[in-house]
Design an enzyme around this catalytic site. Structure first.
Site, mmCIF file in Angstrom:
data_model
loop_
_atom_site.group_PDB
_atom_site.id
_atom_site.type_symbol
_atom_site.label_atom_id
_atom_site.label_comp_id
_atom_site.label_asym_id
_atom_site.label_seq_id
_atom_site.Cartn_x
_atom_site.Cartn_y
_atom_site.Cartn_z
ATOM 1 N N ASP A 195 0.860 -1.173 0.000
ATOM 2 C CA ASP A 195 0.000 0.000 0.000
ATOM 3 C C ASP A 195 0.907 1.237 0.000
ATOM 4 O O ASP A 195 1.383 1.653 -1.055
ATOM 5 C CB ASP A 195 -0.880 -0.119 1.256
ATOM 6 C CG ASP A 195 -1.949 0.936 1.363
ATOM 7 O OD1 ASP A 195 -2.543 1.295 0.350
ATOM 8 O OD2 ASP A 195 -2.203 1.414 2.489
ATOM 9 N N ARG B 161 -10.298 -13.746 5.711
ATOM 10 C CA ARG B 161 -8.992 -14.171 5.187
ATOM 11 C C ARG B 161 -9.113 -15.411 4.310
ATOM 12 O O ARG B 161 -8.322 -15.626 3.402
ATOM 13 C CB ARG B 161 -8.024 -14.492 6.329
ATOM 14 C CG ARG B 161 -7.606 -13.290 7.158
ATOM 15 C CD ARG B 161 -6.440 -13.684 8.061
ATOM 16 N NE ARG B 161 -6.171 -12.717 9.110
ATOM 17 C CZ ARG B 161 -5.441 -11.616 8.961
ATOM 18 N NH1 ARG B 161 -4.900 -11.327 7.797
ATOM 19 N NH2 ARG B 161 -5.235 -10.799 9.970
HETATM 20 P P1 5GP Z 1 1.886 -0.559 3.705
HETATM 21 O O1 5GP Z 1 2.911 -0.529 4.783
HETATM 22 O O2 5GP Z 1 2.477 -0.807 2.338
HETATM 23 O O3 5GP Z 1 1.065 0.696 3.731
HETATM 24 O O4 5GP Z 1 0.844 -1.716 3.961
HETATM 25 C C1 5GP Z 1 1.021 -2.653 4.956
HETATM 26 C C2 5GP Z 1 -0.060 -3.667 5.046
HETATM 27 O O5 5GP Z 1 -1.324 -3.075 5.258
HETATM 28 C C3 5GP Z 1 -0.303 -4.564 3.860
HETATM 29 O O6 5GP Z 1 0.640 -5.552 3.696
HETATM 30 C C4 5GP Z 1 -1.650 -5.157 4.267
HETATM 31 O O7 5GP Z 1 -1.442 -6.222 5.147
HETATM 32 C C5 5GP Z 1 -2.322 -3.965 4.912
HETATM 33 N N1 5GP Z 1 -3.253 -3.377 3.946
HETATM 34 C C6 5GP Z 1 -3.049 -2.380 3.064
HETATM 35 N N2 5GP Z 1 -4.143 -2.171 2.283
HETATM 36 C C7 5GP Z 1 -5.049 -3.100 2.689
HETATM 37 C C8 5GP Z 1 -6.383 -3.447 2.226
HETATM 38 O O8 5GP Z 1 -6.966 -2.896 1.293
HETATM 39 N N3 5GP Z 1 -6.980 -4.480 2.899
HETATM 40 C C9 5GP Z 1 -6.399 -5.145 3.939
HETATM 41 N N4 5GP Z 1 -7.080 -6.127 4.502
HETATM 42 N N5 5GP Z 1 -5.150 -4.860 4.363
HETATM 43 C C10 5GP Z 1 -4.494 -3.850 3.744
#
Ligand code: 5GP
Ligand code: MG
Length: 175
Positions: free
Chosen positions: A101, A163
């Site tokens: 993300d 999940r």
């Molecule tokens: P980041 O550090 O890149 O922002 O994201 C870290 C984590 O946030 C991702 O690996 C995921 O586990 C969670 N995450 C980000 N977007 C989503 C989403 O749309 N749905 C869910 N369930 N988890 C998300």
């Protein structure tokens, strides 16, 4: 009210992309000692599928970090809840994620494994939201780009639910 409204990525699309990524990784790491490190819990489903598409023996390990609290937006703060068991010094590490993300989690983890003197550290994710990126972390193996929607299934949760859905679904929250 929270409901899952629409399939964004089908079971077939996921399976096909996992196969392609597995083939690519198998070619790139042939003859090397590779360790797959799954980022729990979301990465667990992808990890299980991906490892079976790799054509030589690999080491596996699991790690749990938290970057999200109760809310569904990133705090930018990362804590290690469970570390790997293995000594990865001198080994080639591939971090296996469910979704990238902002990129903050992976940027942090990449630095951590570099400090631990892994021979190399690369990133593999099944899903990516390019429009949400806050840091420019290179994703070596990127599965499927998705729009800025909150998604569940294929390992991803909403409040620890969903999940086990075999597809990726869009979540809608309404009052
Ligand atoms: P980041 O550090 O890149 O922002 O994201 C870290 C984590 O946030 C991702 O690996 C995921 O586990 C969670 N995450 C980000 N977007 C989503 C989403 O749309 N749905 C869910 N369930 N988890 C998300
Ligand atoms: Mg994750």
């Amino acid at each position: 009210m929270t409901q899952i409204t629409k399939v964004l990525v089908s079971k077939d699309q996921l399976q096909q992309r996992v196969r392609e990524l597995g083939a690519e990784i198998s070619r790139d790491y042939a003859g090397k000692e590779l360790v797959l490190i799954c980022i729990l819990k979301g990465g667990a489903v992808f990890m299980s599928d991906l490892m079976r598409e790799i054509t030589f023996p690999v080491g596996i390990d699991y790690m749990s970090v938290s970057s999200y609290g109760a809310s569904s937006t990133s705090s930018g703060v990362i804590t290690i809840k469970k570390d790997i068991d293995m000594d990865i010094r001198g080994k080639h590490v591939l971090l296996v994620e469910d979704l990238i993300d902002t990129g903050l989690t992976l940027q942090h983890l990449k630095e951590l494994f570099a400090l631990r003197e892994a021979a190399s550290v690369r990133i593999c994710t099944i899903l990516s939201k390019p429009s949400r990126r806050l840091v420019d972390v290179p994703i070596d193996y990127s599965g499927i780009d998705i729009p800025d929607e909150f998604v569940v299934g294929y390992g991803l949760d909403y409040a620890e639910q969903f999940r086990n859905l075999p597809e990726v679904w869009i979540v809608e929250t309404r009052d």
